[in-house]
Motif scaffolding. Structure first.
Motif, PDB file in Angstrom:
ATOM      1  N   TYR A  80       0.933  -1.122  -0.057  1.00  0.00           N
ATOM      2  CA  TYR A  80       0.067   0.072  -0.005  1.00  0.00           C
ATOM      3  C   TYR A  80       0.653   1.236  -0.238  1.00  0.00           C
ATOM      4  N   GLY A  81       0.219   2.409  -0.282  1.00  0.00           N
ATOM      5  CA  GLY A  81       1.038   3.821  -0.112  1.00  0.00           C
ATOM      6  C   GLY A  81       0.320   4.631   0.662  1.00  0.00           C
ATOM      7  N   TYR A  82       1.042   5.551   1.069  1.00  0.00           N
ATOM      8  CA  TYR A  82       0.371   6.817   2.108  1.00  0.00           C
ATOM      9  C   TYR A  82       0.782   7.945   1.306  1.00  0.00           C
ATOM     10  N   ALA A  83      -0.254   8.761   0.966  1.00  0.00           N
ATOM     11  CA  ALA A  83      -0.116  10.018   0.325  1.00  0.00           C
ATOM     12  C   ALA A  83       0.092  10.925   1.502  1.00  0.00           C
ATOM     13  N   GLU A  84       1.275  11.535   1.778  1.00  0.00           N
ATOM     14  CA  GLU A  84       1.195  12.725   2.777  1.00  0.00           C
ATOM     15  C   GLU A  84       0.586  13.775   2.590  1.00  0.00           C
ATOM     16  N   ALA A  85       0.353  14.186   1.057  1.00  0.00           N
ATOM     17  CA  ALA A  85      -0.120  15.524   0.813  1.00  0.00           C
ATOM     18  C   ALA A  85      -1.659  15.591   1.032  1.00  0.00           C
ATOM     19  N   THR A  86      -2.171  14.495   1.085  1.00  0.00           N
ATOM     20  CA  THR A  86      -3.762  14.240   1.340  1.00  0.00           C
ATOM     21  C   THR A  86      -4.397  13.496   2.495  1.00  0.00           C
TER      22      THR A  86
END
Length: 412
Positions: A80-86
């Protein structure tokens, strides 16, 4: 029959697969540590197991858009990935695609390298944030891996981005281990070393594209056994015939290059000495943890390969009357240097995350209490390429979560 390295692999991005990723809503929680002022983001708060990539692997895409992590929230462990911007989470490997393991992110483009379906693969990731987050992935099969070999280390990218390292135990020749490199563009596999002892933690140098480090594992663990006789080895000067000789030194840390010469060890341990969890750093240096008192003393050390000098950048503690809990509070276990050379981050058995200043060795506690003594998941803190934040696994909320701690601006 030995491990077979013959490979038939596609070139460029032929035979690729493409998909759009499912974007999940944000679930993160943000706090500021009252004692340190550090912002800590619990990127995941799901009851499943979410954990960062290993501390010497790269957890962020090269542009910083996603922090990549493992999660079993979908019923299987995959990426999985975590989008820090959103704050959004992204399911990078959808249902129907084989899960990915042994992964690392590339420093030279938004790619993830790892193993799936018996092959070394690359996932090219494209993120668009306007008008809303969309993530597209292209998967390329780089090279089929030997069917008679069991992987013993994650893939690791070399300094110029052309090669990946891989290591195997030979299923048809018990006790034999192989290290090889894979050309990213062609899939060509080249054997590098064949040894008769367990191999793990294979990592390319950050600066030399031809140099690898790896760990040798001993049955007794990472600490050199106590001497049991009056001489280091039988037959050495001063050894009394008929007495029990002491064991030969352990060498956990080894190097090998692409010249074809055999691997060589770089540091002999003395009786009772612990050497563990090595990690490349800048300027031909590496960090590792270790100490000389049993059972738990461990400092953060820096090994300068240019000079051969070893120094302590983060001191642990040991005293005869101390309890295990007291010593393990000051026993550092995983350590990684920041890409800009300014800091070394380390964890302990209680889940405390601290920074050590590379200029002064001053200790800066960043965030604490992310593991209870005896829990299975260590924090394994690793750096973003920007050197302003670290990612780790936190058990503070009761189960493993992905967490990111930011270095306070006033510390830099």
């Amino acid at each position: 029959m030995a491990v077979t390295w013959a490979v038939s692999a596609p070139s460029a991005w032929a035979q690729e697969q493409r998909w759009s990723c499912r974007v999940l809503p944000a679930e993160h929680e943000v706090l500021v540590e009252p004692d340190t002022g550090a912002k800590v983001v619990f990127a995941t708060t799901h009851p499943g197991t979410d954990r960062n990539l290993y501390f010497h692997d790269r957890s962020w895409l090269s542009d910083g858009s996603l922090a990549v992590f493992y999660s079993d929230r979908g019923g299987r462990q995959t990426l999985y990935g975590y989008a820090e911007a959103t704050g959004n989470l992204v399911e990078l490997i959808p249902e129907g695609q084989p899960p990915a393991g042994s992964v690392t992110c590339s420093r030279r483009g938004n790619r993830i390298y790892g193993v799936c379906d018996g092959a070394a693969c690359a996932w090219a990731v494209a993120c668009r944030f306007e008008p809303e987050l969309r993530v597209e992935v292209r998967r390329r099969r780089i090279a089929d891996l030997p069917r008679n070999g069991g992987l013993t280390s994650s893939l690791n990218e070399n300094a110029d981005g052309r090669l990946l390292s891989v290591s195997f135990v030979d299923a048809d020749a018990p006790g034999v281990y192989h290290i090889a490199v894979i050309e990213v563009q062609t899939g060509r596999i080249t054997p590098v070393a064949r040894v008769d002892f367990p191999v793990s933690h294979v990592q390319f140098s950050w600066t030399r594209p031809d140099l690898l480090m790896f760990a040798r594992t001993y049955p007794q663990g990472d600490r050199m056994p106590q001497a049991s006789g009056p001489s280091p080895v039988a037959g050495a000067p001063g050894h009394v015939v008929g007495t029990q000789p002491a064991p030969a030194p352990h060498y956990r840390i080894w190097l090998v290059d692409l010249s074809g010469k055999p691997p060589w060890p770089i540091y002999p341990q003395v009786p009772d000495e612990l050497v563990t969890h090595e990690c490349w750093w800048t300027e031909e240096r590496l960090t590792f943890c270790g100490g000389h008192h049993v059972p738990d003393e461990s400092h953060v050390k820096v090994f300068d390969l240019k000079t051969g000098r070893i120094s302590i950048i983060g001191a642990g503690s040991w005293w005869p009357a101390a309890s295990q809990r007291q010593i393990t509070r000051r026993s550092w276990w995983h350590a990684a240097g920041s890409p800009d050379g300014r800091w070394v981050v380390a964890d302990n058995f209680h889940g405390d995350i601290v920074l050590f200043d590379a200029l002064t060795t001053r200790e800066r506690p960043l965030t604490t209490g992310h593991r209870k003594l005896g829990q299975p998941h260590h924090p394994h803190p690793g750096w973003a390429e920007s050197s302003d934040r670290v990612v780790f696994t936190s058990n503070r909320r009761g189960n493993p979560d992905l967490a990111i701690a930011y270095v306070p601006a006033g510390w830099r």
